[in-house]
Design a protein around this motif. Structure first.
Motif, PDB file in Angstrom:
ATOM      1  N   ALA A  13       0.853  -1.200   0.000  1.00 48.05           N
ATOM      2  CA  ALA A  13       0.000   0.000   0.000  1.00 48.05           C
ATOM      3  C   ALA A  13       0.886   1.246   0.000  1.00 48.05           C
ATOM      4  O   ALA A  13       2.036   1.201   0.426  1.00 48.05           O
ATOM      5  CB  ALA A  13      -0.915  -0.015   1.219  1.00 48.05           C
ATOM      6  N   PRO A  14       0.349   2.358  -0.494  1.00 45.25           N
ATOM      7  CA  PRO A  14       1.162   3.565  -0.561  1.00 45.25           C
ATOM      8  C   PRO A  14       1.484   4.104   0.833  1.00 45.25           C
ATOM      9  O   PRO A  14       0.713   3.892   1.775  1.00 45.25           O
ATOM     10  CB  PRO A  14       0.267   4.550  -1.336  1.00 45.25           C
ATOM     11  CG  PRO A  14      -1.118   4.042  -1.147  1.00 45.25           C
ATOM     12  CD  PRO A  14      -1.007   2.559  -1.018  1.00 45.25           C
ATOM     13  N   PRO A  15       2.613   4.795   0.980  1.00 46.90           N
ATOM     14  CA  PRO A  15       2.945   5.400   2.272  1.00 46.90           C
ATOM     15  C   PRO A  15       2.031   6.590   2.562  1.00 46.90           C
ATOM     16  O   PRO A  15       1.267   7.029   1.692  1.00 46.90           O
ATOM     17  CB  PRO A  15       4.401   5.847   2.082  1.00 46.90           C
ATOM     18  CG  PRO A  15       4.577   5.992   0.611  1.00 46.90           C
ATOM     19  CD  PRO A  15       3.646   5.011  -0.036  1.00 46.90           C
ATOM     20  N   VAL A  16       2.116   7.092   3.761  1.00 45.43           N
ATOM     21  CA  VAL A  16       1.273   8.221   4.193  1.00 45.43           C
ATOM     22  C   VAL A  16       1.427   9.399   3.222  1.00 45.43           C
ATOM     23  O   VAL A  16       2.533   9.756   2.815  1.00 45.43           O
ATOM     24  CB  VAL A  16       1.667   8.656   5.627  1.00 45.43           C
ATOM     25  CG1 VAL A  16       0.967   9.962   6.007  1.00 45.43           C
ATOM     26  CG2 VAL A  16       1.315   7.559   6.617  1.00 45.43           C
ATOM     27  N   GLY A  17       0.265   9.922   2.812  1.00 46.72           N
ATOM     28  CA  GLY A  17       0.280  11.093   1.940  1.00 46.72           C
ATOM     29  C   GLY A  17       0.438  10.786   0.467  1.00 46.72           C
ATOM     30  O   GLY A  17       0.594  11.703  -0.345  1.00 46.72           O
ATOM     31  N   ARG A  18       0.348   9.494   0.113  1.00 47.97           N
ATOM     32  CA  ARG A  18       0.530   9.107  -1.290  1.00 47.97           C
ATOM     33  C   ARG A  18      -0.672   8.305  -1.793  1.00 47.97           C
ATOM     34  O   ARG A  18      -1.456   7.773  -1.011  1.00 47.97           O
ATOM     35  CB  ARG A  18       1.803   8.262  -1.451  1.00 47.97           C
ATOM     36  CG  ARG A  18       3.055   8.955  -0.975  1.00 47.97           C
ATOM     37  CD  ARG A  18       3.514  10.058  -1.928  1.00 47.97           C
ATOM     38  NE  ARG A  18       3.944   9.515  -3.191  1.00 47.97           N
ATOM     39  CZ  ARG A  18       5.196   9.110  -3.452  1.00 47.97           C
ATOM     40  NH1 ARG A  18       6.116   9.194  -2.524  1.00 47.97           N
ATOM     41  NH2 ARG A  18       5.514   8.633  -4.638  1.00 47.97           N
ATOM     42  N   VAL A  19      -0.770   8.193  -3.113  1.00 43.73           N
ATOM     43  CA  VAL A  19      -1.802   7.371  -3.741  1.00 43.73           C
ATOM     44  C   VAL A  19      -1.127   6.409  -4.712  1.00 43.73           C
ATOM     45  O   VAL A  19       0.023   6.602  -5.099  1.00 43.73           O
ATOM     46  CB  VAL A  19      -2.841   8.221  -4.512  1.00 43.73           C
ATOM     47  CG1 VAL A  19      -3.637   9.101  -3.560  1.00 43.73           C
ATOM     48  CG2 VAL A  19      -2.179   9.053  -5.586  1.00 43.73           C
ATOM     49  N   LEU A  34      -4.269   8.529   3.645  1.00 38.73           N
ATOM     50  CA  LEU A  34      -4.377   9.839   4.284  1.00 38.73           C
ATOM     51  C   LEU A  34      -4.103   9.656   5.769  1.00 38.73           C
ATOM     52  O   LEU A  34      -4.896   9.031   6.471  1.00 38.73           O
ATOM     53  CB  LEU A  34      -5.772  10.425   4.058  1.00 38.73           C
ATOM     54  CG  LEU A  34      -6.006  11.795   4.697  1.00 38.73           C
ATOM     55  CD1 LEU A  34      -5.169  12.856   3.993  1.00 38.73           C
ATOM     56  CD2 LEU A  34      -7.477  12.162   4.661  1.00 38.73           C
ATOM     57  N   ASN A  35      -2.980  10.146   6.223  1.00 39.88           N
ATOM     58  CA  ASN A  35      -2.614  10.077   7.649  1.00 39.88           C
ATOM     59  C   ASN A  35      -2.657   8.654   8.189  1.00 39.88           C
ATOM     60  O   ASN A  35      -3.088   8.418   9.314  1.00 39.88           O
ATOM     61  CB  ASN A  35      -3.545  10.970   8.480  1.00 39.88           C
ATOM     62  CG  ASN A  35      -3.478  12.417   8.038  1.00 39.88           C
ATOM     63  OD1 ASN A  35      -2.420  12.893   7.639  1.00 39.88           O
ATOM     64  ND2 ASN A  35      -4.602  13.109   8.065  1.00 39.88           N
ATOM     65  N   GLY A  36      -2.242   7.683   7.363  1.00 38.05           N
ATOM     66  CA  GLY A  36      -2.184   6.299   7.810  1.00 38.05           C
ATOM     67  C   GLY A  36      -3.473   5.530   7.625  1.00 38.05           C
ATOM     68  O   GLY A  36      -3.541   4.342   7.935  1.00 38.05           O
ATOM     69  N   ILE A  57      -2.062  13.779  -3.116  1.00 35.99           N
ATOM     70  CA  ILE A  57      -2.936  14.182  -2.014  1.00 35.99           C
ATOM     71  C   ILE A  57      -2.721  15.669  -1.717  1.00 35.99           C
ATOM     72  O   ILE A  57      -1.585  16.133  -1.634  1.00 35.99           O
ATOM     73  CB  ILE A  57      -2.623  13.367  -0.743  1.00 35.99           C
ATOM     74  CG1 ILE A  57      -2.888  11.873  -0.971  1.00 35.99           C
ATOM     75  CG2 ILE A  57      -3.402  13.907   0.450  1.00 35.99           C
ATOM     76  CD1 ILE A  57      -4.279  11.407  -0.715  1.00 35.99           C
ATOM     77  N   GLU A  58      -3.836  16.374  -1.572  1.00 33.49           N
ATOM     78  CA  GLU A  58      -3.803  17.756  -1.084  1.00 33.49           C
ATOM     79  C   GLU A  58      -4.888  17.878  -0.043  1.00 33.49           C
ATOM     80  O   GLU A  58      -6.066  17.659  -0.365  1.00 33.49           O
ATOM     81  CB  GLU A  58      -4.078  18.749  -2.215  1.00 33.49           C
ATOM     82  CG  GLU A  58      -2.816  19.333  -2.823  1.00 33.49           C
ATOM     83  CD  GLU A  58      -3.137  20.349  -3.909  1.00 33.49           C
ATOM     84  OE1 GLU A  58      -2.385  20.394  -4.888  1.00 33.49           O
ATOM     85  OE2 GLU A  58      -4.143  21.075  -3.776  1.00 33.49           O
TER      86      GLU A  58
END
Ligand code: FES
Length: 103
Positions: A13-19, A34-36, A57-58
């Motif tokens: 899965a993507p890390p925090v803040g990524r897609v 988003l934030n875990g 992500i924004e």
């Protein structure tokens, strides 16, 4: 009727803040962290079918990489422009896997 399928391993899965993009059973999914907390949205932007999973992500939204439409990762509702949305798939973690309900 729910149809839970394995999307990927939690380690993929993507890390925090990524897609990222993923596909399961022919359904293209944008997996956002988003934030875990992971969310699974339809990967296809309703504007001109841009790949949301290649965006970023924004705030609480994933931004489409093509023309910057933005969708809240918790609701699928567009932050820009109003009145648009993408489908949000139920997601759960089980035994180190990310499962989504694509019914
Ligand atoms: S295709 Fe996504 S904003 Fe245009």
């Amino acid at each position: 009727m729910a149809q839970w399928v394995r999307l990927c391993g939690l380690a993929e899965a993507p890390p925090v803040g990524r897609v990222m993009e993923a596909e399961v059973e022919g359904v293209a999914i944008c997996l956002a962290n988003l934030n875990g907390e992971l969310s699974a949205l339809d990967n296809v932007c309703p504007h001109r079918q841009g790949p949301l999973g290649q965006g970023w992500i924004e705030g609480e939204a994933v931004v489409c990489p093509w023309h910057s439409w933005a969708f809240n990762v918790k609701t699928g509702l567009a932050e820009f422009p109003a009145h648009e949305r993408v489908e949000l798939f139920p997601l759960r973690l089980e035994g180190g896997d990310v499962l989504v309900d694509i019914e």
